[in-house]
Design an enzyme around this catalytic site. Structure first.
Site, PDB file in Angstrom:
ATOM      1  N   HIS A 159       0.833  -1.202   0.000  1.00 59.84           N
ATOM      2  CA  HIS A 159       0.000   0.000   0.000  1.00 59.84           C
ATOM      3  C   HIS A 159       0.872   1.258   0.000  1.00 59.84           C
ATOM      4  O   HIS A 159       0.627   2.196  -0.780  1.00 59.84           O
ATOM      5  CB  HIS A 159      -0.911  -0.020   1.224  1.00 59.84           C
ATOM      6  CG  HIS A 159      -1.671   1.245   1.441  1.00 59.84           C
ATOM      7  ND1 HIS A 159      -2.674   1.673   0.600  1.00 59.84           N
ATOM      8  CD2 HIS A 159      -1.547   2.203   2.405  1.00 59.84           C
ATOM      9  CE1 HIS A 159      -3.143   2.822   1.044  1.00 59.84           C
ATOM     10  NE2 HIS A 159      -2.479   3.174   2.136  1.00 59.84           N
TER      11      HIS A 159
ATOM     12  N   GLU B  62      -2.867  -0.827  -4.936  1.00 61.49           N
ATOM     13  CA  GLU B  62      -4.157  -1.086  -4.305  1.00 61.49           C
ATOM     14  C   GLU B  62      -4.461  -2.580  -4.390  1.00 61.49           C
ATOM     15  O   GLU B  62      -3.692  -3.351  -4.970  1.00 61.49           O
ATOM     16  CB  GLU B  62      -5.255  -0.259  -4.964  1.00 61.49           C
ATOM     17  CG  GLU B  62      -5.339   1.151  -4.407  1.00 61.49           C
ATOM     18  CD  GLU B  62      -5.705   1.178  -2.927  1.00 61.49           C
ATOM     19  OE1 GLU B  62      -6.462   0.289  -2.467  1.00 61.49           O
ATOM     20  OE2 GLU B  62      -5.228   2.083  -2.220  1.00 61.49           O
TER      21      GLU B  62
ATOM     22  N   CYS C 299       3.948 -18.343   5.327  1.00 59.59           N
ATOM     23  CA  CYS C 299       3.579 -19.280   6.379  1.00 59.59           C
ATOM     24  C   CYS C 299       2.779 -20.458   5.818  1.00 59.59           C
ATOM     25  O   CYS C 299       3.312 -21.278   5.085  1.00 59.59           O
ATOM     26  CB  CYS C 299       2.847 -18.547   7.493  1.00 59.59           C
ATOM     27  SG  CYS C 299       2.883 -19.391   9.089  1.00 59.59           S
TER      28      CYS C 299
END
Length: 288
Positions: A88, A93, A188
């Site tokens: 950002h 966006e 992750c």
């Protein structure tokens, strides 16, 4: 920290039968009210207004475990919001999508609530994350030759293990990412979504990533982080798909293999965000 050691029992989630949040001890050990967000200044931020990142969120909260209990999960806030924060600030966006089009689920017990920048970003995009697009609609309408997506971001949290690894829509999206040479960003447990391409696919043969290690998932029930063990090991399946997983512990490691950008855990959220922002800015500068 010591006060939590007396309670390693997972906390019941009264909204679902036999469902649990992490124990007080594990929350004290593995979450923080302040994140490690830093170095998110981008003087040459993108101002073109076209290129966006498609964020694929978890739309299911309850992960069934081997003993019949449910882990109350979703997307991890730090693993989602820190990479987003850097992107950002770098001028990009987002569009949001889930398999069903239902709201993105978050592990709000891991929200760094004293971190004003992270909480502020969550509030900024909260309405959009509650009204995501249905992934099938994205695949049908937004992946053409003139798509505005420069990349796809799949956050972590155990919610990424539910649905995405078996999704034909996810498979189509991943194949489009590879065909069009877009960025694929994940952290992750997020790389579990890569399994959607199927074990017969050659798409990821020889690719290197970092991810949350199976060996550590196997240990989390010992401290009540999860109320049971996973039914299947996503790292093992990624290896059968052809990936080389570079880490067997978590340290905040990130890795770049071409346009596949990965991080090993919540510890890597800030570093993955910086890596992704740099890589995407370099790409839009080349396009310009």
């Amino acid at each position: 920290m010591d006060s939590g050691k007396s309670d390693m029992n997972p906390t019941p989630d009264s909204a679902e039968d036999n469902a649990f949040f992490p124990s007080p001890y594990s929350l004290a050990q593995f979450t923080s009210q302040i994140s490690n967000l830093s170095d998110a200044e981008y003087p040459s931020a993108y101002k073109g207004g076209r290129w966006k990142v498609l964020v694929i969120g978890a739309d299911e909260r309850y992960l069934l475990l081997d003993n019949g209990t449910f882990f109350s999960t979703g997307n991890h806030p730090v693993e989602t919001l820190l990479p987003m924060y850097h992107l950002h600030k770098a001028g990009f966006e987002f569009d949001f999508a889930t398999l069903s089009g239902y709201p993105i689920k978050f592990e709000l017990w891991a929200m760094p609530r004293q971190d004003t920048e992270v909480v502020g970003l969550y509030r900024k995009y909260n309405a959009a994350m509650k009204s995501p697009r249905r992934l099938g609609d994205v695949v049908e309408t937004a992946l053409g030759q003139h798509s505005d997506y420069i990349g796809v971001f799949i956050p972590g949290g155990h919610g990424a293990l539910i649905g995405l690894p078996d999704s034909s829509e996810m498979k189509a999206l991943l194949e489009w990412v590879a065909e069009k040479n877009k960025f694929l960003i994940s952290i992750c447990h997020g790389p579990a979504a890569f399994l959607a391409v199927g074990e017969d696919s050659l798409l990821y043969r020889g690719k290197k990533i970092v991810a949350f290690p199976d060996v550590m998932d196997a240990k989390t029930p010992e401290v009540g982080y999860m109320p049971g063990h996973l039914i299947w090991k996503f790292g093992e399946k990624l290896k059968r798909l052809g990936f080389e997983i570079l880490n067997d512990q978590i340290s905040g490691q990130v890795h770049k293999d071409g346009r596949i950008l990965t991080g090993d855990s919540p510890l890597a959220g800030n570093a993955l965000g910086k890596l992704a922002a740099r890589e995407l800015l370099a790409e839009v500068n080349r396009k310009d």
